[in-house]
Design an enzyme around this catalytic site. Structure first.
Site, mmCIF file in Angstrom:
data_model
loop_
_atom_site.group_PDB
_atom_site.id
_atom_site.type_symbol
_atom_site.label_atom_id
_atom_site.label_comp_id
_atom_site.label_asym_id
_atom_site.label_seq_id
_atom_site.Cartn_x
_atom_site.Cartn_y
_atom_site.Cartn_z
ATOM 1 C CB ALA A 77 18.359 42.863 56.245
ATOM 2 C CB CYS A 78 22.453 40.759 56.418
ATOM 3 S SG CYS A 78 23.176 42.302 57.181
ATOM 4 C CB ILE A 79 22.021 37.311 51.969
ATOM 5 C CG1 ILE A 79 21.786 35.980 51.497
ATOM 6 C CG2 ILE A 79 22.986 38.019 50.995
ATOM 7 C CD1 ILE A 79 20.954 35.853 50.049
ATOM 8 C CG LEU A 80 27.103 34.301 55.850
ATOM 9 C CD1 LEU A 80 28.454 35.231 55.562
ATOM 10 C CD2 LEU A 80 27.209 33.944 57.389
ATOM 11 C CB THR A 81 26.978 30.954 51.510
ATOM 12 O OG1 THR A 81 25.759 31.442 50.812
ATOM 13 C CG2 THR A 81 27.021 29.653 51.498
ATOM 14 C CD GLN B 58 31.361 32.365 51.071
ATOM 15 O OE1 GLN B 58 32.535 32.501 50.451
ATOM 16 N NE2 GLN B 58 31.096 33.048 52.115
ATOM 17 N N GLY C 50 24.198 30.040 47.687
ATOM 18 C CA GLY C 50 23.766 31.530 47.778
ATOM 19 C C GLY C 50 22.388 31.935 46.909
ATOM 20 C CD GLU D 139 19.269 47.000 54.768
ATOM 21 O OE1 GLU D 139 18.588 46.574 55.422
ATOM 22 O OE2 GLU D 139 20.812 47.293 55.350
HETATM 23 N N1 ACO Z 1 34.055 35.108 42.580
HETATM 24 C C1 ACO Z 1 33.422 35.193 41.532
HETATM 25 N N2 ACO Z 1 31.913 34.930 41.393
HETATM 26 C C2 ACO Z 1 31.156 34.808 42.580
HETATM 27 C C3 ACO Z 1 32.086 34.443 43.831
HETATM 28 C C4 ACO Z 1 33.263 34.711 43.824
HETATM 29 N N3 ACO Z 1 33.836 34.579 44.945
HETATM 30 N N4 ACO Z 1 31.044 34.136 44.609
HETATM 31 C C5 ACO Z 1 29.825 33.980 44.182
HETATM 32 N N5 ACO Z 1 29.975 34.468 42.758
HETATM 33 C C6 ACO Z 1 29.052 34.659 41.496
HETATM 34 C C7 ACO Z 1 29.040 33.566 40.757
HETATM 35 O O1 ACO Z 1 28.376 33.866 39.614
HETATM 36 C C8 ACO Z 1 28.110 32.357 41.260
HETATM 37 O O2 ACO Z 1 27.430 31.707 40.134
HETATM 38 P P1 ACO Z 1 28.514 30.276 39.609
HETATM 39 O O3 ACO Z 1 29.269 29.470 40.731
HETATM 40 O O4 ACO Z 1 27.161 29.583 38.791
HETATM 41 O O5 ACO Z 1 29.312 31.012 38.829
HETATM 42 C C9 ACO Z 1 27.030 33.281 41.953
HETATM 43 O O6 ACO Z 1 27.572 34.312 42.403
HETATM 44 C C10 ACO Z 1 26.294 32.686 43.061
HETATM 45 O O7 ACO Z 1 27.177 31.518 43.596
HETATM 46 P P2 ACO Z 1 26.844 30.593 45.023
HETATM 47 O O8 ACO Z 1 27.715 29.454 44.818
HETATM 48 O O9 ACO Z 1 25.260 30.426 44.729
HETATM 49 O O10 ACO Z 1 26.605 31.871 45.982
HETATM 50 P P3 ACO Z 1 27.421 31.606 47.311
HETATM 51 O O11 ACO Z 1 26.908 30.149 48.197
HETATM 52 O O12 ACO Z 1 28.894 31.348 47.415
HETATM 53 O O13 ACO Z 1 27.096 32.644 48.285
HETATM 54 C C11 ACO Z 1 27.360 34.955 49.059
HETATM 55 C C12 ACO Z 1 27.060 33.904 47.807
HETATM 56 C C13 ACO Z 1 25.978 34.574 49.848
HETATM 57 C C14 ACO Z 1 27.158 36.549 48.597
HETATM 58 C C15 ACO Z 1 28.577 34.687 49.886
HETATM 59 O O14 ACO Z 1 29.678 34.960 49.059
HETATM 60 C C16 ACO Z 1 28.730 35.151 51.047
HETATM 61 O O15 ACO Z 1 28.167 34.937 52.284
HETATM 62 N N6 ACO Z 1 29.594 36.336 51.310
HETATM 63 C C17 ACO Z 1 29.994 37.122 52.409
HETATM 64 C C18 ACO Z 1 28.990 37.823 52.988
HETATM 65 C C19 ACO Z 1 28.532 38.699 51.761
HETATM 66 O O16 ACO Z 1 29.092 39.326 51.178
HETATM 67 N N7 ACO Z 1 26.987 38.723 51.810
HETATM 68 C C20 ACO Z 1 26.151 39.577 50.840
HETATM 69 C C21 ACO Z 1 26.133 41.086 51.626
HETATM 70 S S1 ACO Z 1 25.045 42.085 50.663
HETATM 71 C C22 ACO Z 1 23.440 41.927 51.506
HETATM 72 O O17 ACO Z 1 23.696 41.400 52.570
HETATM 73 C C23 ACO Z 1 22.221 42.503 51.063
#
Ligand code: ACO
Length: 483
Positions: free
Chosen positions: A340-344, A349, A354, A375
């Site tokens: 549903a919701c996902i967050l690091t 981050q 993630g 979702e």
């Molecule tokens: N800029 C560019 N690419 C990015 C970024 C960024 N800021 N963040 C993630 N990515 C991409 C990259 O391809 C990355 O892989 P790489 O580092 O090997 O290039 C890939 O995503 C995964 O990166 P992770 O380090 O594994 O992800 P992270 O721990 O940063 O978590 C997440 C990703 C959960 C989306 C985080 O950014 C977050 O919590 N954001 C705020 C909340 C949010 O938007 N959640 C998603 C809502 S959608 C839903 O809930 C279904």
């Protein structure tokens, strides 16, 4: 796609405004004329950007403005002082929004409530009166007062049914209080798009989570009295929140919780995962939702946590298991969503956590023998992360299996990804070719290059054999979520 720019399509007239015109010698407006909703050019990172004024306020007697940079993510919204605003470039006043249709709609609601035939007559009269008022910003407020139907007794009425406190009513949508509660309860989501005005403005400037200090991105509905404090302190074990360091430290000295309040279902050398039932650990899960709302904007979380399970990823040290990130999952999803919701948490981050969270959600789906998808809508960062995970999973699978002679359905069975997500990924990666009347999957040079890079990065991945978990089974009564 840049992660801080918005990708939605823009009206061409509005798009022209994005390019700052040459400044004039004479000032084009006075700061005192700036109103909420106006757009001005603001100095940001050595350039001028078009920004919408969302709120005005006085700090130490001087005006400050809360601005949203047009075409940039809301994360960048901020308070600025007058000196950042360029008065030598134009200011655009907000467009009037009260249409004849809106006025009629509002009046219809009041008429139904009061149930008086007389009110009906006065409603249509005032609707036509308002339609003839010219809609300049000033006359708009006048028209509002003209269309207001006073209470029979003459006193003003506050319409409690119209208070969209939880922000679940979308623009243009009419919901009764009962419908609103029903929607919250049954929507299959703890998250709804919010259009509530208040939610536009970030209400904290600094948050201390355990040992980390972070800047929140968005509004979160913590108790209002805490917003008056400089810092918000959050215990990263209980997720309890405090307005002062003293209170926080006193709490920490007595706190005995060392991990999220659920079963540890996965552990490797780097991370652990805990499963927490929203119904059994309501307070903890509500605190988690409040915390995550600071970094999630396109969805608004509610305190109705009962229908969800929360999978929390932690890192261990001598003090205990510190929360790194989580995802929530409906106990029963009508749309086959596995997240549903996902967050690091921001302090963790871009370190690969993630992808671990996403991988874990698919490991659970594999154990359930189901396919799943996150979702919708996804946030910008959510989409980037999912695309990266899907691309990586499919490429690794095809390369390490040594053949591309597999069907989309077979990939879906092996990965628990939906066929739609697989097709979308293959198309985006240019891996689908039309050959002799049918589509075939092929590995491009780019894919091979990315695979080599990935191998060199040696990023941590989860081992499915370390997951000790059986899909929880709920009875019909356990899946009835009353209020
Ligand atoms: N800029 C560019 N690419 C990015 C970024 C960024 N800021 N963040 C993630 N990515 C991409 C990259 O391809 C990355 O892989 P790489 O580092 O090997 O290039 C890939 O995503 C995964 O990166 P992770 O380090 O594994 O992800 P992270 O721990 O940063 O978590 C997440 C990703 C959960 C989306 C985080 O950014 C977050 O919590 N954001 C705020 C909340 C949010 O938007 N959640 C998603 C809502 S959608 C839903 O809930 C279904």
């Amino acid at each position: 796609m840049g992660s801080d720019t918005e990708s939605k399509s823009v009206d061409p007239v509005e798009a022209l405004k994005l390019i700052p015109p040459e400044p004039t010698k004479e000032a084009q407006f006075k700061p005192i004329q700036i109103t909420s909703g106006s757009k001005v050019y603001v100095s940001k990172d050595n350039e001028y950007r078009l920004a919408e004024i969302l709120a005005l306020h006085k700090k130490k007697g001087k005006p400050v403005y809360y601005v949203h940079y047009v075409e940039f993510n809301k994360r960048l919204d901020e308070w600025i002082d007058e000196s950042k605003i360029d008065v030598h470039r134009p200011m655009f006043l907000p467009k009037p929004t009260t249409s004849k249709k809106d006025v009629k709609k509002q009046l219809r609601k009041k008429v139904v409530k009061r149930g008086a035939a007389a009110a009906s007559a006065s409603a249509s009269a005032s609707a036509s009166a308002s339609a003839s008022v010219s809609l300049t910003p000033e006359s708009q407020s006048q028209s509002k007062s003209q269309t207001h139907t006073p209470k029979p007794g003459g006193e003003d009425e506050m319409d409690l049914d119209d208070l969209n406190v939880q922000g679940i009513v979308r623009e243009g949508e009419e919901l009764s209080r009962e419908d609103e509660i029903e929607k919250l309860r049954t929507s299959g989501s703890m998250a709804q798009t919010s259009t509530h005005e208040l939610a536009k403005i970030r209400n904290f400037t600094n948050v201390i989570i355990g040992n980390h200090e972070v800047e929140p991105w968005y509004f979160s509905p913590y108790p209002i009295e805490l917003t008056e404090e400089d810092n918000l302190y959050i215990c990263d074990f209980t997720l309890s929140y405090f307005g002062s360091r003293k209170q926080f430290e006193r709490f920490r000295s007595k706190c005995t919780l060392k991990h999220p309040p659920g079963n540890e279902i996965y552990r490797d050398d780097v991370v652990s995962f805990f499963e927490i039932d929203g119904r059994k650990q309501r307070t903890w899960c509500r605190n988690l939702c409040l915390l995550s709302k600071l970094f999630l904007d396109h969805k608004t979380l509610y305190y109705d946590v009962d229908p969800f399970l929360f999978y929390c990823m932690t890192r261990r040290d001598e003090l205990g298991h510190h929360l790194v990130g989580y995802f929530s999952k409906e106990k029963e999803s009508a749309d086959a969503y596995n997240v549903a919701c996902i967050l690091t948490l921001p302090q963790y981050q871009r370190l690969g956590y993630g992808k671990l969270l996403i991988q874990f959600s698919y490991e659970l789906s594999k154990k359930e023998g189901k396919v799943g998808s996150p979702e919708k809508p996804l946030s910008d960062l959510g989409l980037l992360s999912y695309r990266a995970y899907w691309a990586e999973t499919i490429s690794v699978l095809l390369i390490e299996n040594g053949t591309t002679d597999v069907s989309i359905d077979e990939i879906s069975q092996m990965t628990s990804m939906t066929t739609t997500d697989i097709l979308h990924t293959l198309q985006t990666l240019n891996m689908l070719k039309y050959y002799k009347g049918q589509h075939i999957i092929c590995l491009t040079d780019q894919i091979m290059e990315n695979y080599e890079k990935l191998k060199k990065k040696k990023k941590h991945t989860l081992s499915s054999d370390k997951l000790i978990w059986k899909p929880p089974v709920f009875t019909a009564s356990q899946l009835r979520f009353g209020w």
